[in-house]
Design a protein around this motif. Structure first.
Motif, PDB file in Angstrom:
ATOM      1  N   ASP A   1       0.820  -1.201   0.000  1.00 40.36           N
ATOM      2  CA  ASP A   1       0.000   0.000   0.000  1.00 40.36           C
ATOM      3  C   ASP A   1       0.857   1.256   0.000  1.00 40.36           C
ATOM      4  O   ASP A   1       0.527   2.237  -0.637  1.00 40.36           O
ATOM      5  CB  ASP A   1      -0.912   0.010   1.226  1.00 40.36           C
ATOM      6  CG  ASP A   1      -2.093  -0.928   1.051  1.00 40.36           C
ATOM      7  OD1 ASP A   1      -2.394  -1.275  -0.104  1.00 40.36           O
ATOM      8  OD2 ASP A   1      -2.700  -1.317   2.056  1.00 40.36           O
TER       9      ASP A   1
ATOM     10  N   PHE B   1       0.725   3.779  -2.922  1.00 39.25           N
ATOM     11  CA  PHE B   1       0.282   5.086  -2.469  1.00 39.25           C
ATOM     12  C   PHE B   1       1.189   6.173  -3.040  1.00 39.25           C
ATOM     13  O   PHE B   1       0.725   7.187  -3.573  1.00 39.25           O
ATOM     14  CB  PHE B   1       0.340   5.055  -0.944  1.00 39.25           C
ATOM     15  CG  PHE B   1      -0.049   6.318  -0.258  1.00 39.25           C
ATOM     16  CD1 PHE B   1      -1.209   6.983  -0.591  1.00 39.25           C
ATOM     17  CD2 PHE B   1       0.731   6.816   0.762  1.00 39.25           C
ATOM     18  CE1 PHE B   1      -1.573   8.129   0.076  1.00 39.25           C
ATOM     19  CE2 PHE B   1       0.370   7.958   1.432  1.00 39.25           C
ATOM     20  CZ  PHE B   1      -0.780   8.616   1.083  1.00 39.25           C
TER      21      PHE B   1
ATOM     22  N   PHE C   1      -5.733   2.512  -2.254  1.00 41.75           N
ATOM     23  CA  PHE C   1      -5.392   3.905  -2.015  1.00 41.75           C
ATOM     24  C   PHE C   1      -6.318   4.519  -0.971  1.00 41.75           C
ATOM     25  O   PHE C   1      -5.894   5.322  -0.145  1.00 41.75           O
ATOM     26  CB  PHE C   1      -5.456   4.728  -3.306  1.00 41.75           C
ATOM     27  CG  PHE C   1      -5.025   6.150  -3.095  1.00 41.75           C
ATOM     28  CD1 PHE C   1      -3.686   6.472  -3.024  1.00 41.75           C
ATOM     29  CD2 PHE C   1      -5.959   7.162  -2.923  1.00 41.75           C
ATOM     30  CE1 PHE C   1      -3.284   7.777  -2.799  1.00 41.75           C
ATOM     31  CE2 PHE C   1      -5.568   8.464  -2.699  1.00 41.75           C
ATOM     32  CZ  PHE C   1      -4.227   8.767  -2.639  1.00 41.75           C
TER      33      PHE C   1
ATOM     34  N   ALA D   1      -4.914   3.512   2.388  1.00 41.05           N
ATOM     35  CA  ALA D   1      -3.689   4.218   2.752  1.00 41.05           C
ATOM     36  C   ALA D   1      -3.957   5.692   3.031  1.00 41.05           C
ATOM     37  O   ALA D   1      -3.412   6.263   3.983  1.00 41.05           O
ATOM     38  CB  ALA D   1      -2.648   4.069   1.633  1.00 41.05           C
ATOM     39  N   SER D   2      -4.799   6.332   2.217  1.00 41.09           N
ATOM     40  CA  SER D   2      -5.061   7.757   2.411  1.00 41.09           C
ATOM     41  C   SER D   2      -5.918   8.004   3.640  1.00 41.09           C
ATOM     42  O   SER D   2      -5.772   9.020   4.319  1.00 41.09           O
ATOM     43  CB  SER D   2      -5.716   8.358   1.165  1.00 41.09           C
ATOM     44  OG  SER D   2      -6.938   7.702   0.872  1.00 41.09           O
TER      45      SER D   2
ATOM     46  N   TRP E   1      -7.237  12.941   0.225  1.00 40.93           N
ATOM     47  CA  TRP E   1      -6.199  13.265  -0.763  1.00 40.93           C
ATOM     48  C   TRP E   1      -5.310  14.405  -0.275  1.00 40.93           C
ATOM     49  O   TRP E   1      -4.082  14.349  -0.417  1.00 40.93           O
ATOM     50  CB  TRP E   1      -6.848  13.630  -2.102  1.00 40.93           C
ATOM     51  CG  TRP E   1      -7.071  12.469  -2.990  1.00 40.93           C
ATOM     52  CD1 TRP E   1      -8.168  11.661  -3.042  1.00 40.93           C
ATOM     53  CD2 TRP E   1      -6.168  11.960  -3.978  1.00 40.93           C
ATOM     54  NE1 TRP E   1      -7.999  10.682  -3.989  1.00 40.93           N
ATOM     55  CE2 TRP E   1      -6.792  10.846  -4.581  1.00 40.93           C
ATOM     56  CE3 TRP E   1      -4.898  12.337  -4.413  1.00 40.93           C
ATOM     57  CZ2 TRP E   1      -6.178  10.112  -5.597  1.00 40.93           C
ATOM     58  CZ3 TRP E   1      -4.283  11.610  -5.420  1.00 40.93           C
ATOM     59  CH2 TRP E   1      -4.921  10.511  -5.995  1.00 40.93           C
TER      60      TRP E   1
ATOM     61  N   ALA F   1      -3.169  13.145   2.722  1.00 42.03           N
ATOM     62  CA  ALA F   1      -2.168  12.175   2.278  1.00 42.03           C
ATOM     63  C   ALA F   1      -1.044  12.854   1.514  1.00 42.03           C
ATOM     64  O   ALA F   1       0.138  12.559   1.705  1.00 42.03           O
ATOM     65  CB  ALA F   1      -2.834  11.119   1.399  1.00 42.03           C
TER      66      ALA F   1
ATOM     67  N   GLU G   1       2.983  13.271   2.561  1.00 42.90           N
ATOM     68  CA  GLU G   1       4.019  12.787   1.651  1.00 42.90           C
ATOM     69  C   GLU G   1       5.022  13.892   1.355  1.00 42.90           C
ATOM     70  O   GLU G   1       6.237  13.669   1.327  1.00 42.90           O
ATOM     71  CB  GLU G   1       3.367  12.289   0.352  1.00 42.90           C
ATOM     72  CG  GLU G   1       4.300  11.497  -0.533  1.00 42.90           C
ATOM     73  CD  GLU G   1       4.691  10.151   0.057  1.00 42.90           C
ATOM     74  OE1 GLU G   1       5.707   9.598  -0.385  1.00 42.90           O
ATOM     75  OE2 GLU G   1       4.002   9.659   0.967  1.00 42.90           O
TER      76      GLU G   1
END
Length: 418
Positions: free
Chosen positions: A119, A123, A157, A160-161, A379, A382, A386
């Protein structure tokens, strides 16, 4: 160079020596992680690992007096494992318990069917601009590999998000001493989000949180700031707040952190607000004039230069002059704290947040349809987390001690106008 002949790896794995001792599955955790990153060598490594497990369960092939009459090899069947970002088909050996007439599972095979860290890798690919629809076509070129479907990528996704959003909303901030808070409202997916970015006393940056709101209103933003404080946003060395000039944000900051908290108003936003009242033919000239005034080294020099420009603007455009006068002292907070020449490059504007949001927009620009608020927040959160991994210390961080000393002096309320 002479060739060196080696035994076939298939032969080696299919007829292992009877003295071979299987490695416990727990000890194979690191090996399994490495196997998943090795394609196509990983395919052979997987076969070897499975054969070793079969050996431990059923003994050597064709050995009937090994004390395990109930466990027997039972041919093979089609299966698949994950290697890196690929789901790869393989032939899986079978082992059966004759006494209970049941299949004996292979723990190694079960682990390799579950994406180990998959993931996270997926991701990052999606955030990097690879759409769910195109992922299958863009998969690494590995023989026998078949790609992942759009729906599978989307589900993973979402997982993970969603975890990233929960992390952003719940993580603690009492592991550091905070010195600067930057707040800015930005448009994201046709909505407004307020982003909070903190700077520690040693210069590290961190995304503190986000809140979705239709406007930068005091009630919503104050509740957001109180939540940050509850999660450990403590400022024993004092606090400088950098804002774009929104009245709702300013009122919320003073409501939560006190009326005397020093606020540095973004000079870029002030300059653009002023020149927006002027004809386009004059805007470039007045940008340069305002920029030169703000670049003065001391508070008295900068204030005097800006007051002079205000008087000049009165002759050209009274609205522009009033815009310059409104909140002018807050645009000179770093000058009053006598740290402008050392720290102005980082804190005279909200550029630290502006640059982050520009990268968020770049990573999400391919999404053309936003369905729900949850999707937008997932979104945004996440992508922010990142991007945060690539943060560096703020420019001028070696001078933050000067800001701490100035904040201890309680120099917060603007002096009387000259």
């Amino acid at each position: 160079m002479p060739r060196v002949r080696t035994k076939s790896p298939v032969h080696q794995s299919s007829t292992p020596p009877s003295s071979a001792e299987p490695v416990p599955v727990e000890a194979n955790s690191l090996a399994l992680s490495m196997i998943q990153a090795l394609i196509p060598l990983g395919l052979q490594a997987v076969e070897d690992a499975l054969q070793q497990e079969v050996l431990a369960l059923a003994g050597p092939r064709y050995a009937h007096a090994d004390g395990r009459p109930a466990i027997a090899r039972w041919g093979s069947q089609a299966g698949s494992v994950f290697l890196a970002d690929q789901k790869v088909p393989i032939q899986v050996p079978r082992v059966r318990n004759r006494a209970t007439n049941t299949e004996v599972p292979l723990p190694t095979y079960a682990q390799l069917q579950t994406p180990r860290g998959q993931d996270v890798g997926l991701f990052r690919r999606v955030l990097g601009g690879l759409s769910c629809r195109d992922y299958e076509a863009a998969a690494e070129a590995v023989p026998e590999a078949f790609g992942l479907t759009k729906s599978s990528v989307s589900r993973r996704f979402v997982r993970a998000s969603a975890k990233a959003l929960q992390t952003l909303h719940e993580r603690r901030h009492d592991d550091a001493e905070w010195l600067v808070l930057l707040l800015d409202g930005k448009s994201f997916a046709d909505d407004q989000v307020v982003i909070a970015l903190g700077v520690t006393t040693t210069g590290e940056k961190r995304i503190l949180g986000l809140v979705q709101t239709a406007t930068e209103n005091k009630r919503v933003c104050a509740a957001f700031l109180r939540e940050l404080v509850e999660r450990g946003f403590q400022t024993p060395a004092g606090l400088l707040v950098v804002l774009d000039g929104a009245k709702g944000l300013s009122a919320a900051v003073r409501d939560v952190f006190g009326e005397t908290v020093p606020i540095q108003r973004c000079q870029w936003h002030k300059r653009e607000n002023v020149v927006s009242y002027l004809p386009k033919t004059q805007q470039g000239l007045w940008r340069r004039k305002l920029q030169a005034a703000y670049a003065k080294a001391t508070y008295s020099e900068a204030q005097r230069a800006l007051r002079q420009l205000g008087r000049e603007l009165e002759q050209h455009n009274a609205s522009a002059a009033r815009s310059l006068e409104e909140g002018l002292e807050e645009t000179l907070t770093l000058h009053r704290l006598e740290v402008f020449m050392k720290l102005g490059i980082s804190f005279k504007t909200t550029n630290l947040i502006e640059s982050v949001m520009a990268r968020v927009e770049a990573k999400t620009r391919r999404i053309t349809r936003w369905r729900t608020s949850d999707q937008k927040q997932r979104w945004c959160a996440a992508t922010l987390l990142e991007i945060e991994k690539q943060f560096r210390k703020v420019k001028g961080h070696q001078h933050l001690g000067l800001l701490q000393a100035a904040l201890r002096g309680k120099l917060s309320s603007p002096p009387a106008a000259a």
